[in-house]
Enzyme design. Structure first.
Site, short mmCIF file in Angstrom:
data_model
loop_
_atom_site.label_atom_id
_atom_site.label_comp_id
_atom_site.label_asym_id
_atom_site.label_seq_id
_atom_site.Cartn_x
_atom_site.Cartn_y
_atom_site.Cartn_z
N GLY A 66 -0.36 33.73 31.42
CA GLY A 66 -0.39 32.28 31.59
C GLY A 66 0.60 31.72 32.59
O GLY A 66 0.50 30.55 32.96
N GLU B 150 2.49 39.60 28.92
CA GLU B 150 1.24 40.27 29.37
C GLU B 150 0.77 39.57 30.63
O GLU B 150 -0.35 39.08 30.70
CB GLU B 150 0.14 40.13 28.31
CG GLU B 150 0.34 40.86 27.02
CD GLU B 150 -0.77 40.55 26.00
OE1 GLU B 150 -1.49 39.55 26.16
OE2 GLU B 150 -0.90 41.32 25.05
N GLY C 144 -0.62 38.92 34.28
CA GLY C 144 -1.52 39.55 35.24
C GLY C 144 -1.38 38.86 36.58
O GLY C 144 -0.84 39.38 37.56
N TYR D 155 -15.16 29.01 39.42
CA TYR D 155 -14.26 27.97 38.90
C TYR D 155 -14.04 26.83 39.90
O TYR D 155 -13.27 25.93 39.62
CB TYR D 155 -12.86 28.53 38.59
CG TYR D 155 -12.79 29.76 37.73
CD1 TYR D 155 -13.47 29.82 36.51
CD2 TYR D 155 -12.02 30.85 38.11
CE1 TYR D 155 -13.38 30.95 35.72
CE2 TYR D 155 -11.92 31.98 37.31
CZ TYR D 155 -12.60 32.03 36.12
OH TYR D 155 -12.49 33.13 35.33
N CYS E 85 -27.28 34.54 48.09
CA CYS E 85 -28.30 33.49 48.01
C CYS E 85 -27.98 32.59 46.83
O CYS E 85 -28.71 32.52 45.83
CB CYS E 85 -29.69 34.10 47.89
SG CYS E 85 -30.07 35.12 49.31
C1 LIG Z 1 -6.19 37.61 30.87
C2 LIG Z 1 -5.14 37.91 29.87
C3 LIG Z 1 -3.80 38.02 30.26
C4 LIG Z 1 -3.32 37.78 31.66
O1 LIG Z 1 -3.49 36.47 32.04
P1 LIG Z 1 -2.88 35.96 33.44
O2 LIG Z 1 -3.39 34.57 33.59
O3 LIG Z 1 -3.40 36.88 34.48
O4 LIG Z 1 -1.40 36.04 33.33
C5 LIG Z 1 -2.89 38.37 29.28
N1 LIG Z 1 -3.26 38.59 28.00
C6 LIG Z 1 -4.53 38.49 27.60
C7 LIG Z 1 -4.87 38.78 26.20
C8 LIG Z 1 -5.51 38.14 28.52
O5 LIG Z 1 -6.78 38.03 28.11
#
Ligand SMILES: *Cc1c(COP(=O)(O)O)cnc(C)c1O
Length: 423
Positions: free
Chosen positions: A230, A272, A274, A314, A341
């Protein structure tokens, strides 16, 4: 101003070996950012980042992050298998899945990973899939309602499919304690792509207070709290980036206010992330191959939404730099389109850019997370290669481009190869 981490000259050289479109990642940026994250949370002895594999499931990149101590956050069989193959196993795996098939719980337990339950009914699902409950278990929390940050940005946990209610998480902890679970974790993901330093501290307060109540009322040992993903990135050039040091300090303050006085100063913090780990350190490089003047000015490129879906699904903004024209005036207005397309296949709409000539290379920023990985094969489009720009300036192929043979591989029941005359 957003600047790509590669120059036109570098891309011209790279494109001699690897034709566009391709994703390219910046090793230097990835390493600096991972180091900064660990420094920001170094005050917490158990801190660990579980990289959200779904963002960029590439073993070479996962290995770089692993050097700094990052584990893997998985939510599918393929992600578990990839982590295993990358050498990331045991408690370096966090399995934050939902709507989980039983064989995935079983595989996670075989690898020694931590299961993070999305629902109270999954206690029984794990018991029947695994044969027992592992000694360490985590639960995902959903407080419901809306989650509002002071900049007005909000997310809607009450509308989200994830996590357990407060009553359920108390119940789940009691049941699991009774069944012999010894170490507990709490997880929540309440807002996505937050570009503000206050999200984690606010979330931490919610989770830390819950942890204190849970520990008091159920008597369990809360071993870790997982702040999940997040933390966002500034996709737009006018946005100010998060400062991970400020975020780390903000979380520390709440930790010292809430957990330490409750005698819980040994709780490990997990993340977590990403997007924050890789988003800015990857770009999609594509070439202008068509121009079209109708009711609008269109530039057609050789990439499409199959390479980067976020704009199409999005309406997400991804900044574009025309390589070699970094300082040219943005005195043209274009829609930059892919070849699907599908009218939503536009990387940019009404975007002010320098004059684009056929053959120009476009660098589409912030494609390092939820970019290549979201790719798909609609319209028979093939997914592009992934390249790593190493710290020494050399380039390593870390995933080759798909071929037609890859695309048709699942049609072996039709024996398509024998039916081709002209190939
Ligand atoms: C997608 C996801 C993340 C990573 O989210 P980011 O926006 O990329 O930081 C972490 N934990 C869970 C469970 C997710 O589904």
């Amino acid at each position: 101003m957003k600047r790509p981490f590669v120059t036109k000259e570098q891309i011209e050289e790279i494109a001699k070996t690897y034709p566009t479109p391709f994703h390219i990642y910046d090793e230097k940026g990835i390493r600096e950012n991972a180091r900064a994250l660990y420094e920001a949370f170094s005050w917490n002895p158990g801190f660990k980042e579980y990289f959200a594999v779904k963002a960029t499931p590439n073993p070479f990149l996962m290995q770089i992050l692993h050097e700094y101590g990052c584990g893997c956050d998985c939510s599918s069989m393929a992600e578990l298998v990839l982590s295993e193959a990358t050498g990331i196993t045991g408690q370096d795996i966090m399995f934050s899945s939902n709507d989980t098939p039983p064989e995935e719980f079983a595989y996670c337990e075989k690898l020694g990973g931590i299961i993070n339950l999305d629902d109270i009914t999954h206690i029984e699902a794990v018991e029947s899939a695994v044969g027992y409950l592992p000694k360490t278990m985590s639960c995902r929390y959903n407080p419901g309602g809306v989650f509002v940050l002071s900049n007005g940005i909000m997310d809607n946990p009450g509308d989200s499919k994830y996590g357990m209610t407060e009553a359920q998480i108390f119940e789940a902890f009691r049941i699991m304690k009774e069944k012999g679970v010894e170490h507990f974790g709490i997880h929540a993901f309440l807002a996505s792509n937050t570009v503000t330093n206050e999200y984690y501290p606010m979330l931490a307060k919610v989770l830390f207070e819950l942890a204190v109540r849970l520990a008091k009322e159920t008597g369990v040992h809360v071993a870790f709290i997982n702040l999940s993903g997040g933390i966002g990135i500034p996709y737009r050039p006018d946005q100010e980036a998060n400062d991970i040091r400020v975020i780390g300090e903000g979380v520390r303050k709440v930790y010292e206010e809430v957990l330490v006085p409750a005698g819980m100063g040994d709780v490990a913090l997990y993340t977590e992330l990403g997007r924050f780990m890789l988003g800015p350190y990857g770009g999609l490089v594509t070439r202008a191959i068509n121009e079209k003047h109708t009711y609008k000015e269109y530039i057609g490129v050789d990439a499409c939404a199959a390479n980067l879906m976020r704009p199409a699904i999005y309406g997400a903004y991804h900044h574009i730099t025309v390589l070699g024209k970094e300082d040219a005036p943005c005195d043209h207005v274009y829609d930059v389109t892919g070849s699907l397309c599908e009218n939503c296949d536009k990387f940019a709409v009404d975007r002010k850019l320098p004059k684009i000539d056929m053959g120009d290379y476009l660098f589409i920023h912030d494609a390092g997370a939820h970019g290549h990985s979201m790719g798909y094969n609609y319209n028979g489009k093939l997914r592009s290669a992934e390249l790593l720009l190493k710290e020494d300036g050399s380039v390593q192929l870390i995933r080759r481009a798909e071929t037609l043979n890859d695309y048709f591989a699942t049609l072996d029941c039709f024996d398509i190869g024998k039916k081709l005359i002209h190939r």
